[in-house]
Scaffold this active site. Structure first.
Site, PDB file in Angstrom:
ATOM      1  N   GLU A  53     -18.364  -1.451  59.277  1.00 32.43           N
ATOM      2  CA  GLU A  53     -19.665  -0.883  59.676  1.00 32.43           C
ATOM      3  C   GLU A  53     -20.847  -1.778  59.320  1.00 32.43           C
ATOM      4  O   GLU A  53     -21.732  -2.010  60.127  1.00 32.43           O
ATOM      5  CB  GLU A  53     -19.850   0.498  59.035  1.00 32.43           C
ATOM      6  CG  GLU A  53     -21.110   1.220  59.471  1.00 32.43           C
ATOM      7  CD  GLU A  53     -21.120   1.509  60.968  1.00 32.43           C
ATOM      8  OE1 GLU A  53     -21.762   0.754  61.715  1.00 32.43           O
ATOM      9  OE2 GLU A  53     -20.470   2.490  61.379  1.00 32.43           O
ATOM     10  N   PHE A  95     -20.369  -9.656  43.968  1.00 29.12           N
ATOM     11  CA  PHE A  95     -21.224  -8.685  43.279  1.00 29.12           C
ATOM     12  C   PHE A  95     -22.662  -9.196  43.272  1.00 29.12           C
ATOM     13  O   PHE A  95     -23.291  -9.353  42.247  1.00 29.12           O
ATOM     14  CB  PHE A  95     -20.689  -8.455  41.858  1.00 29.12           C
ATOM     15  CG  PHE A  95     -21.085  -7.122  41.276  1.00 29.12           C
ATOM     16  CD1 PHE A  95     -20.772  -5.934  41.925  1.00 29.12           C
ATOM     17  CD2 PHE A  95     -21.772  -7.048  40.072  1.00 29.12           C
ATOM     18  CE1 PHE A  95     -21.130  -4.699  41.393  1.00 29.12           C
ATOM     19  CE2 PHE A  95     -22.138  -5.818  39.529  1.00 29.12           C
ATOM     20  CZ  PHE A  95     -21.819  -4.641  40.194  1.00 29.12           C
ATOM     21  N   LYS A 113     -22.701 -11.499  65.131  1.00 30.36           N
ATOM     22  CA  LYS A 113     -22.626 -10.049  65.392  1.00 30.36           C
ATOM     23  C   LYS A 113     -22.148  -9.777  66.817  1.00 30.36           C
ATOM     24  O   LYS A 113     -21.431  -8.793  67.067  1.00 30.36           O
ATOM     25  CB  LYS A 113     -23.985  -9.423  65.120  1.00 30.36           C
ATOM     26  CG  LYS A 113     -24.306  -9.465  63.621  1.00 30.36           C
ATOM     27  CD  LYS A 113     -25.761  -9.300  63.336  1.00 30.36           C
ATOM     28  CE  LYS A 113     -26.028  -9.373  61.840  1.00 30.36           C
ATOM     29  NZ  LYS A 113     -27.447  -9.517  61.524  1.00 30.36           N
TER      30      LYS A 113
HETATM   31  N1  NAP Z   1     -28.007  -8.668  52.138  1.00 30.73           N
HETATM   32  C1  NAP Z   1     -27.989  -7.941  53.232  1.00 30.73           C
HETATM   33  O1  NAP Z   1     -28.944  -7.240  53.543  1.00 30.73           O
HETATM   34  C2  NAP Z   1     -26.776  -7.968  54.129  1.00 30.73           C
HETATM   35  C3  NAP Z   1     -26.756  -7.175  55.287  1.00 30.73           C
HETATM   36  C4  NAP Z   1     -25.596  -7.156  56.078  1.00 30.73           C
HETATM   37  C5  NAP Z   1     -24.504  -7.949  55.734  1.00 30.73           C
HETATM   38  N2  NAP Z   1     -24.588  -8.743  54.621  1.00 30.73           N
HETATM   39  C6  NAP Z   1     -23.433  -9.566  54.271  1.00 30.73           C
HETATM   40  O2  NAP Z   1     -22.901  -9.084  53.040  1.00 30.73           O
HETATM   41  C7  NAP Z   1     -22.343 -10.165  52.299  1.00 30.73           C
HETATM   42  C8  NAP Z   1     -22.966 -10.191  50.916  1.00 30.73           C
HETATM   43  O3  NAP Z   1     -24.359 -10.425  51.045  1.00 30.73           O
HETATM   44  P1  NAP Z   1     -25.316 -10.488  49.777  1.00 30.73           P
HETATM   45  O4  NAP Z   1     -26.694 -10.437  50.310  1.00 30.73           O
HETATM   46  O5  NAP Z   1     -24.862  -9.513  48.778  1.00 30.73           O
HETATM   47  O6  NAP Z   1     -25.021 -11.973  49.241  1.00 30.73           O
HETATM   48  P2  NAP Z   1     -25.246 -12.500  47.749  1.00 30.73           P
HETATM   49  O7  NAP Z   1     -26.313 -11.736  47.075  1.00 30.73           O
HETATM   50  O8  NAP Z   1     -25.362 -13.990  47.876  1.00 30.73           O
HETATM   51  O9  NAP Z   1     -23.869 -12.151  47.011  1.00 30.73           O
HETATM   52  C9  NAP Z   1     -22.672 -12.812  47.281  1.00 30.73           C
HETATM   53  C10 NAP Z   1     -21.741 -12.539  46.130  1.00 30.73           C
HETATM   54  O10 NAP Z   1     -20.475 -13.150  46.396  1.00 30.73           O
HETATM   55  C11 NAP Z   1     -20.050 -13.800  45.194  1.00 30.73           C
HETATM   56  N3  NAP Z   1     -19.060 -14.830  45.523  1.00 30.73           N
HETATM   57  C12 NAP Z   1     -19.199 -15.960  46.239  1.00 30.73           C
HETATM   58  N4  NAP Z   1     -18.031 -16.629  46.307  1.00 30.73           N
HETATM   59  C13 NAP Z   1     -17.131 -15.891  45.614  1.00 30.73           C
HETATM   60  C14 NAP Z   1     -15.745 -16.048  45.324  1.00 30.73           C
HETATM   61  N5  NAP Z   1     -15.050 -17.099  45.745  1.00 30.73           N
HETATM   62  N6  NAP Z   1     -15.143 -15.077  44.578  1.00 30.73           N
HETATM   63  C15 NAP Z   1     -15.838 -14.014  44.111  1.00 30.73           C
HETATM   64  N7  NAP Z   1     -17.147 -13.813  44.376  1.00 30.73           N
HETATM   65  C16 NAP Z   1     -17.779 -14.742  45.115  1.00 30.73           C
HETATM   66  C17 NAP Z   1     -21.320 -14.358  44.580  1.00 30.73           C
HETATM   67  O11 NAP Z   1     -21.123 -14.697  43.233  1.00 30.73           O
HETATM   68  P3  NAP Z   1     -22.344 -15.146  42.279  1.00 30.73           P
HETATM   69  O12 NAP Z   1     -23.103 -13.869  41.995  1.00 30.73           O
HETATM   70  O13 NAP Z   1     -21.670 -15.658  41.067  1.00 30.73           O
HETATM   71  O14 NAP Z   1     -23.113 -16.158  43.045  1.00 30.73           O
HETATM   72  C18 NAP Z   1     -22.224 -13.147  44.791  1.00 30.73           C
HETATM   73  O15 NAP Z   1     -22.017 -12.204  43.754  1.00 30.73           O
HETATM   74  C19 NAP Z   1     -22.629 -11.431  53.109  1.00 30.73           C
HETATM   75  O16 NAP Z   1     -21.477 -11.786  53.813  1.00 30.73           O
HETATM   76  C20 NAP Z   1     -23.756 -11.028  54.033  1.00 30.73           C
HETATM   77  O17 NAP Z   1     -23.777 -11.733  55.241  1.00 30.73           O
HETATM   78  C21 NAP Z   1     -25.671  -8.770  53.816  1.00 30.73           C
END
Ligand code: NAP
Length: 352
Positions: free
Chosen positions: A152, A11, A227
């Site tokens: 996606e 989240f 990717k």
């Molecule tokens: N951001 C983008 O624009 C984007 C674009 C394409 C793909 N993605 C992909 O989407 C995914 C999420 O990206 P994001 O930017 O949202 O990352 P983020 O902001 O770092 O969020 C990651 C979330 O995962 C949670 N988490 C980590 N380990 C966990 C576990 N063992 N159990 C439950 N929750 C856990 C974290 O908890 P905490 O909040 O407690 O740290 C955080 O809420 C990644 O794999 C990324 O590569 C992101």
């Protein structure tokens, strides 16, 4: 009205982006798609997994997350310290997996996805690790349990690349694809093309949140490799390992090289490519033809559609037997942009 009970694990930026879209588009989903999405569980690493049988209050969860307060402050929830335990105990119809990408062993995401599929839940994910390293295994697991796995937002966020390839271009035999699949490096190269230095632009990109504090995954090409692996699996049915993608990053590129390219009417871009080395006979299985996979800086002529894609925007040009070249251009990252990819996958699942 079809009801989907949804679990979001992870989240952060993306998980919250999806939640925000579900909240803002609740009426549209009901009216246009006959779809009622009930968010029943959410997990992050700090506060663990929370579940509420009758659904969670999304606006309250977003407020708690924005204030970095424990998600367990949501009233009436059951709580597990660990997302896997919570998921096993509660289930649901669909898991949206949005924990951080880990390209070494894809944890914790791959365990969340395996668990959900094995207990008969559909999965939508933005997490590149499981998709890059284990796509074939996970698709087989989904099939064995009669559920869908949709990816996606792992490539170009919500810009519809995977659905274009798998659904829009169904029946076309893809022969090659070339893409600008990493926004950070494209932002840096675009600024360098305008005369800036690599180090200056990287520092600026980090200050603006376009680049991570440790930019290695982007500037050395590993993110684009991930990717490329996902597309190799989805489009060509191949389980390539990261070392099977010839990789070169952008750290060695100088301002002088960029200017020289410009004088020759070219633009240097970090290009990810997949190409069948032998043209398969019409109707033949493309899964046996040798496949070349590369991520490298290339000087593209200015009339190449990829050469004109600047900043954090991504693009992919796809060649197939029936459509000589299809180019898809759009955002490759962002809270709502990536949430959109998860939302479209969720709707696709509900439609089937
Ligand atoms: N951001 C983008 O624009 C984007 C674009 C394409 C793909 N993605 C992909 O989407 C995914 C999420 O990206 P994001 O930017 O949202 O990352 P983020 O902001 O770092 O969020 C990651 C979330 O995962 C949670 N988490 C980590 N380990 C966990 C576990 N063992 N159990 C439950 N929750 C856990 C974290 O908890 P905490 O909040 O407690 O740290 C955080 O809420 C990644 O794999 C990324 O590569 C992101």
């Amino acid at each position: 009205m079809k009801q989907l009970r949804l679990s979001i694990i992870g989240f952060g930026t993306v998980g919250q982006g999806l939640a925000e879209l579900l909240f803002g588009k609740e009426a549209l989903l009901k009216q246009d798609y006959g779809l009622d999405v009930k968010l029943v569980s959410v997990a992050n690493s700090r506060h663990g997994f929370i579940y509420r049988e009758n659904g969670l209050d999304i606006s309250m969860l977003l407020e708690l997350a924005a204030a970095r307060r424990p998600l367990t402050e949501h009233p009436g929830v059951s709580h597990w310290d660990n997302a896997l335990e919570g998921l096993r105990a509660t289930g649901g119809d669909v898991l949206a997996e949005a924990t951080g990408t880990n390209l070494r062993d894809a944890e914790p995401g791959v365990s969340h996805i395996r668990t959900a599929l094995s207990q008969g839940m559909h999965v939508v994910t933005a997490n590149k690790g499981p998709a890059a390293l284990y796509a074939q295994e996970l698709f087989a697991l989904a099939q064995a349990h009669g559920v869908q796995l949709r990816l996606e937002s792992t490539v170009m966020a919500g810009t519809p690349v995977i659905s274009t390839l798998r659904e829009g271009m169904a029946g076309a035999q893809v022969q090659a694809m070339r893409g600008i699949l990493n926004g950070t490096t494209n932002y840096i190269l675009s600024a360098m093309a305008a005369g800036r230095d690599y180090t200056d632009v990287l520092t600026e990109a980090q200050a603006q949140g376009y680049a991570e504090a440790d930019p290695t995954a982007d500037v050395e090409g590993y993110d684009a490799v991930a990717k490329t692996l996902i597309l190799a699996a989805l489009v060509f049915g191949r389980s390539l390992r990261p070392e099977q993608v010839a990789r070169q990053g952008i750290t060695h590129i100088t301002r002088e090289q960029m200017q020289q390219a410009r004088e020759q009417g070219k633009r240097i871009k970090l290009v990810a490519s997949l190409r069948l080395l032998q043209e398969p006979a019409a109707g033949a299985n493309t899964q046996t033809a040798p496949l070349e996979a590369r991520v490298e800086p290339m000087a593209l002529p200015e009339n190449d559609p990829l050469a004109r894609v600047d900043g954090v925007i991504n693009a992919i040009a796809i060649q197939s037997d029936t459509l000589p070249e299809v180019t898809v251009i759009g955002p490759g990252a962002g809270r709502l942009q990536t949430g959109q990819g998860l939302l479209s996958d969720l709707i696709a699942i509900a439609r089937k």
